[in-house]
Scaffold this motif. Structure first.
Motif, PDB file in Angstrom:
ATOM      1  N   ILE A 294      35.002  76.297   9.805  1.00  0.00           N
ATOM      2  CA  ILE A 294      36.294  76.901  10.126  1.00  0.00           C
ATOM      3  C   ILE A 294      37.150  77.015   8.873  1.00  0.00           C
ATOM      4  N   SER A 295      37.182  75.970   8.052  1.00  0.00           N
ATOM      5  CA  SER A 295      38.001  76.008   6.842  1.00  0.00           C
ATOM      6  C   SER A 295      37.527  77.087   5.878  1.00  0.00           C
ATOM      7  N   LYS A 296      36.223  77.264   5.759  1.00  0.00           N
ATOM      8  CA  LYS A 296      35.690  78.234   4.815  1.00  0.00           C
ATOM      9  C   LYS A 296      35.902  79.666   5.271  1.00  0.00           C
ATOM     10  N   ASN A 297      35.817  79.920   6.572  1.00  0.00           N
ATOM     11  CA  ASN A 297      35.748  81.291   7.053  1.00  0.00           C
ATOM     12  C   ASN A 297      37.031  81.823   7.672  1.00  0.00           C
ATOM     13  N   PHE A 298      37.952  80.929   8.050  1.00  0.00           N
ATOM     14  CA  PHE A 298      39.139  81.403   8.751  1.00  0.00           C
ATOM     15  C   PHE A 298      40.446  81.035   8.069  1.00  0.00           C
ATOM     16  N   PHE A 299      40.380  80.342   6.944  1.00  0.00           N
ATOM     17  CA  PHE A 299      41.599  79.925   6.265  1.00  0.00           C
ATOM     18  C   PHE A 299      41.471  80.197   4.776  1.00  0.00           C
ATOM     19  N   SER A 300      42.632  80.457   4.163  1.00  0.00           N
ATOM     20  CA  SER A 300      42.642  80.733   2.735  1.00  0.00           C
ATOM     21  C   SER A 300      42.354  79.490   1.921  1.00  0.00           C
ATOM     22  N   TYR A 301      42.758  78.307   2.438  1.00  0.00           N
ATOM     23  CA  TYR A 301      42.540  77.042   1.749  1.00  0.00           C
ATOM     24  C   TYR A 301      41.659  76.147   2.612  1.00  0.00           C
ATOM     25  N   ASN A 302      40.985  75.216   1.955  1.00  0.00           N
ATOM     26  CA  ASN A 302      40.057  74.335   2.671  1.00  0.00           C
ATOM     27  C   ASN A 302      40.758  73.292   3.521  1.00  0.00           C
ATOM     28  N   TYR A 303      42.022  72.989   3.204  1.00  0.00           N
ATOM     29  CA  TYR A 303      42.680  71.862   3.843  1.00  0.00           C
ATOM     30  C   TYR A 303      44.033  72.273   4.407  1.00  0.00           C
ATOM     31  N   ASP A 304      44.388  71.649   5.499  1.00  0.00           N
ATOM     32  CA  ASP A 304      45.763  71.652   5.985  1.00  0.00           C
ATOM     33  C   ASP A 304      46.414  70.423   5.356  1.00  0.00           C
ATOM     34  N   TYR A 305      47.107  70.633   4.244  1.00  0.00           N
ATOM     35  CA  TYR A 305      47.526  69.510   3.407  1.00  0.00           C
ATOM     36  C   TYR A 305      48.480  68.563   4.131  1.00  0.00           C
ATOM     37  N   ARG A 306      49.338  69.092   4.948  1.00  0.00           N
ATOM     38  CA  ARG A 306      50.254  68.221   5.690  1.00  0.00           C
ATOM     39  C   ARG A 306      49.480  67.277   6.603  1.00  0.00           C
ATOM     40  N   GLU A 307      48.552  67.835   7.359  1.00  0.00           N
ATOM     41  CA  GLU A 307      47.770  67.024   8.288  1.00  0.00           C
ATOM     42  C   GLU A 307      46.861  66.037   7.545  1.00  0.00           C
ATOM     43  N   GLU A 308      46.224  66.505   6.462  1.00  0.00           N
ATOM     44  CA  GLU A 308      45.320  65.635   5.721  1.00  0.00           C
ATOM     45  C   GLU A 308      46.076  64.484   5.061  1.00  0.00           C
ATOM     46  N   TRP A 309      47.265  64.776   4.515  1.00  0.00           N
ATOM     47  CA  TRP A 309      47.999  63.722   3.818  1.00  0.00           C
ATOM     48  C   TRP A 309      48.554  62.695   4.799  1.00  0.00           C
ATOM     49  N   LEU A 310      49.007  63.154   5.966  1.00  0.00           N
ATOM     50  CA  LEU A 310      49.474  62.215   6.987  1.00  0.00           C
ATOM     51  C   LEU A 310      48.330  61.306   7.436  1.00  0.00           C
ATOM     52  N   ARG A 311      47.155  61.890   7.619  1.00  0.00           N
ATOM     53  CA  ARG A 311      46.007  61.073   8.014  1.00  0.00           C
ATOM     54  C   ARG A 311      45.629  60.105   6.910  1.00  0.00           C
ATOM     55  N   GLN A 430      26.630  60.908   0.286  1.00  0.00           N
ATOM     56  CA  GLN A 430      26.465  62.342   0.528  1.00  0.00           C
ATOM     57  C   GLN A 430      27.085  62.727   1.864  1.00  0.00           C
ATOM     58  N   PRO A 431      27.727  63.906   1.944  1.00  0.00           N
ATOM     59  CA  PRO A 431      28.472  64.281   3.155  1.00  0.00           C
ATOM     60  C   PRO A 431      27.551  64.657   4.302  1.00  0.00           C
ATOM     61  N   ARG A 432      28.155  64.676   5.502  1.00  0.00           N
ATOM     62  CA  ARG A 432      27.381  65.056   6.686  1.00  0.00           C
ATOM     63  C   ARG A 432      27.019  66.539   6.658  1.00  0.00           C
ATOM     64  N   SER A 433      27.933  67.374   6.139  1.00  0.00           N
ATOM     65  CA  SER A 433      27.681  68.797   5.991  1.00  0.00           C
ATOM     66  C   SER A 433      27.917  69.191   4.543  1.00  0.00           C
ATOM     67  N   ARG A 434      27.365  70.296   4.149  1.00  0.00           N
ATOM     68  CA  ARG A 434      27.417  70.694   2.739  1.00  0.00           C
ATOM     69  C   ARG A 434      28.853  71.039   2.345  1.00  0.00           C
ATOM     70  N   ILE A 435      29.332  70.414   1.281  1.00  0.00           N
ATOM     71  CA  ILE A 435      30.673  70.644   0.747  1.00  0.00           C
ATOM     72  C   ILE A 435      30.525  71.232  -0.657  1.00  0.00           C
ATOM     73  N   ARG A 436      31.189  72.365  -0.872  1.00  0.00           N
ATOM     74  CA  ARG A 436      31.174  72.969  -2.206  1.00  0.00           C
ATOM     75  C   ARG A 436      32.361  72.427  -2.998  1.00  0.00           C
ATOM     76  N   LEU A 437      32.063  71.774  -4.110  1.00  0.00           N
ATOM     77  CA  LEU A 437      33.116  71.164  -4.919  1.00  0.00           C
ATOM     78  C   LEU A 437      33.758  72.242  -5.801  1.00  0.00           C
ATOM     79  N   ASN A 438      34.937  72.679  -5.409  1.00  0.00           N
ATOM     80  CA  ASN A 438      35.683  73.620  -6.221  1.00  0.00           C
ATOM     81  C   ASN A 438      36.947  72.942  -6.735  1.00  0.00           C
ATOM     82  N   TRP A 439      37.818  73.714  -7.360  1.00  0.00           N
ATOM     83  CA  TRP A 439      39.033  73.142  -7.946  1.00  0.00           C
ATOM     84  C   TRP A 439      39.905  72.484  -6.889  1.00  0.00           C
ATOM     85  N   GLU A 440      39.910  73.050  -5.675  1.00  0.00           N
ATOM     86  CA  GLU A 440      40.782  72.512  -4.630  1.00  0.00           C
ATOM     87  C   GLU A 440      40.325  71.124  -4.194  1.00  0.00           C
TER      88      GLU A 440
END
Length: 691
Positions: A294-311, A430-440
């Motif tokens: 979902i993050s790769k195909n439907f959003f401009s960024y990989n993370y919802d930073y507000r939600e991720e930082w709160l978690r 190693q992650p459960r699903s393939r993660i591409r390490l980019n600048w973000e």
């Protein structure tokens, strides 16, 4: 009946595809007016296809409502193409001054076609002239649509065609198939049932092409933003619903064709299908893959930073596991990693393992001044160990520690930077699903590492302050003990002086005098040590073999009796005899107390390179890894009812003061081994100390 079912399935597939695309446009992609028109066109197409499928299911012929929805559907796609052509500055057919008249002409054409369609249904469809005019008009609609698609593609700059080519293929495919359908109808004076039936499937196949173009052109979509969590749960729910529908259909056919076993097979199949669905829904790997997808195909960024930082902050702050494990978990969940381990730099100058989360096989010690740690501190990069294997030059070809490479499924090394220095590092699995390490991803892990380092450093400071306060309390307590002992010594001294007046019973007086004198001397010695707080004895070269013999001889009255083995005699170390004997004696005493009476305690001395190795082994009940890591070397932590918990702590501190190391290996019910490594004394070292 079979043809009716095929028509219903064909157009139902088209309706589902367009409804799904409409949902994506309404929930995830962002945009303004273009996106609104695109969404309306998709919704009209979905309503038209759903109406056709519904009427085919009931066995009814095409109605006026279906034809009107078809006109509206074509009008929606035409309006979308006209809006895309409007901003173009240079076109060969529809230049900007001609756009408005063209829009008026197309609108008038659609109104005329609408009236012709109404006329064709006058008298319950008995107006053949009107019906043929309606067919011709729809063919003309298809021609207009194809012309607009061609103009849009030809007048779009070559560098921007990447974003619209799939939309042109999809919308052009819709109009091209309609032209083929109505051209055949005009030629043979009737609509071909086969071409009409396949029309729904063709419409469904072009939806992915439009979805790709919409993803490449986010300005087409609405400015509505829906959280990733809602989209994740909605997608999971939709997938589960579709799965259950397919399984229900399969169960129905099992019941229909299964004969006498049909009902039994249907129940067993449906139960297994539901059980499989529950297993899949609770699968961490599937959930991780869906989030990444979902993050790769439907959003401009990989993370919802507000939600991720709160978690992230909530994980660090919650109660339960130790802060080290929580820090690992908080960082690992950012990249869907199932486990990790934490190393923190200690006062000894090494990065030592302090915690692990779902990675029990992690271990090893790395000096802070090693090339590996210096690289982490200077570059502050997140190291991908798999990328290092293929391209070590990117990481300055530094040498990865062997103990780190031996850890199974090791993936990322995240440095923990505190005030510009290396506080420690986290190793992720190693992650459960393939993660591409980019600048973000890298930037987020760096920031998370700094935040985790601040939490861990604060805990380290709090623990150090607590230990300091405990020592302060211990010193204050010692002051009171000194005062009480002074009073006791005074009383005993007075008693000793009074006993000289009672010489009627010489034997009694002698025993009492010896006892009191011994107590006084012992308490005076204790008083002297507590009052001074330091020992006047200095370090000097000493034969470690003689010291061990004396330490073992002092414990021969205990059970089991310790046994001394000297493999390499004649070794000397530079230390204080009293303090080192107290350290070795404390380790021997602990081994005796942890071993049953029929067990064994062995003290072994050997040489290894330029170090004297003293091992104190016992066959006792052993200690757990958690106890060794969290409590063994922690001051004022003791498992003895009368213990103060500073013996092992003091032993390790003095051994480090001598430049050595104290290691411990133990297993529950397998015994414990304390390993003291002390540097050997050499003559040149003595000259340096004197100088």
């Amino acid at each position: 009946m079979l043809t009716t079912n095929i028509v219903a399935l064909s157009y139902a597939a088209a309706a589902a595809a367009f409804f799904f695309l409409s949902g994506l446009l309404l929930t995830s992609w962002r945009g303004r007016l273009h996106g609104m028109v695109l969404t309306v066109a998709c919704l009209l197409s979905a309503l038209w296809a759903a109406t056709v499928a519904y009427q085919a299911t009931l066995g009814r012929p095409i109605s006026l409502l279906t034809d009107i929805l078809e006109i509206l559907r074509n009008a929606g796609w035409t309006a979308f193409l006209v809006m895309l052509l409007g901003p173009l500055r240079q076109t060969e057919v529809l230049s900007p001054p001609r756009v408005k008249p063209a829009v008026v002409a197309v609108t008038g054409f659609y109104l005329l076609l609408f009236l012709v369609t109404l006329y064709s249904y006058e008298g319950l469809g008995t107006a053949p002239f009107g019906a043929m005019a309606s067919v011709v008009g729809r063919g003309a609609m298809a021609v207009i649509g194809m012309i607009l698609v061609e103009q849009l593609y030809r007048n779009t700059p070559a560098k921007q065609r990447w974003g619209i080519k799939f939309a042109c293929l999809g919308i052009g495919g819709l109009f091209a198939y309609d032209f083929y359908l109505y051209s055949d109808a005009m030629l043979f004076r009737q609509v071909s049932p086969e071409i009409w039936t396949a029309r729904g499937i063709v419409n469904a196949l072009v939806v992915p092409l439009m979805a790709v173009s919409a993803a490449r052109n986010p300005q087409w979509s609405l400015g509505i933003s829906v959280s990733r969590r809602i989209l994740f749960h909605s997608t999971a729910l939709l997938g589960a619903a579709m799965y259950l529908l397919v399984m229900a259909a399969a169960g129905y056919y099992l019941r229909f064709f299964g004969g006498n076993w049909g009902p039994v097979l249907q129940v067993a199949f449906l139960f297994g299908a539901v059980a499989l669905l529950l297993i899949v829904l609770f699968s961490g790997t599937l959930r991780s893959w869906l989030k990444v997808f979902i993050s790769k195909n439907f959003f401009s960024y990989n993370y919802d930073y507000r939600e991720e930082w709160l978690r992230f902050i909530l994980t660090l702050s919650e109660d339960g596991h130790g802060l080290g494990e929580r820090a690992i978990q908080a960082i690992a969940e950012l990249v869907e990693s199932p486990g990790g381990a934490l190393w923190i730099s200690s006062e000894s100058g090494d990065c030592e393992l302090v915690a692990h989360w779902n990675m029990p096989l992690a271990g090893g010690i790395e000096p802070v001044n090693s090339p590996f740690c210096r690289f982490l501190e200077n570059q502050q990069w997140v190291m991908d160990l798999q990328e290092y294997d293929t391209n070590p030059e990117k990481y300055a070809a530094i040498t990865i520690p062997q103990w780190l490479r031996a850890i199974p499924k090791a993936w990322l090394v995240v440095p923990l930077i505190q005030h510009g220095g290396l506080f420690g590092f986290v190793l992720l699995a190693q992650p459960r699903s393939r993660i591409r390490l980019n600048w973000e991803v890298n930037d987020l892990l760096k920031i998370a590492g700094r935040q985790a380092a601040s939490y861990l450093a604060q805990q380290e400071a709090a623990n150090a302050l607590l230990v300091a306060r405990q020592f302060e309390s211990f010193n204050r307590m010692s002051t009171f003990v000194v005062h009480d002992l002074k009073n006791l010594v005074s009383q005993l001294s007075l008693l000793l002086s009074l006993t000289e007046k009672h010489k009627n019973n010489p034997e009694f007086q002698k025993d009492m005098t010896d006892t009191v004198d011994f107590s006084v001397q012992k308490m005076k010695l204790l008083l002297q040590k507590l009052s001074s707080g330091t020992s006047d004895e200095k370090s000097a070269p000493l034969p470690i073999e003689n010291l061990l013999q004396q330490a073992v001889a002092a414990k021969l009255a205990d059970t089991p009796k310790p046994v001394l083995e000297i493999q390499d005699p004649g070794l000397e170390v530079f230390a204080n005899w009293v303090r080192l004997e107290r350290v070795i004696g404390h380790l021997i005493q602990n081994a005796i107390e942890a071993t049953p009476r029929d067990g064994q305690v062995l003290v072994h001395l050997a040489r290894q390179d330029e170090s004297a190795i003293i091992e104190v082994k016992d066959s006792g009940h052993g200690m757990s890894e958690e106890f060794i890591r969290e409590r063994l070397f922690k001051p004022f932590e003791s498992t003895k009812s009368a213990g103060m918990g500073i013996g092992v702590f003091e032993s390790r501190e003095y051994i480090r003061e001598l430049g050595g190391q104290l290691e411990v290996t133990s297993s529950q019910s397998g015994g414990t081994t304390f390993r003291v490594m002390l540097p050997l004394h050499r003559q040149d070292q003595a000259v340096e100390r004197v100088a």
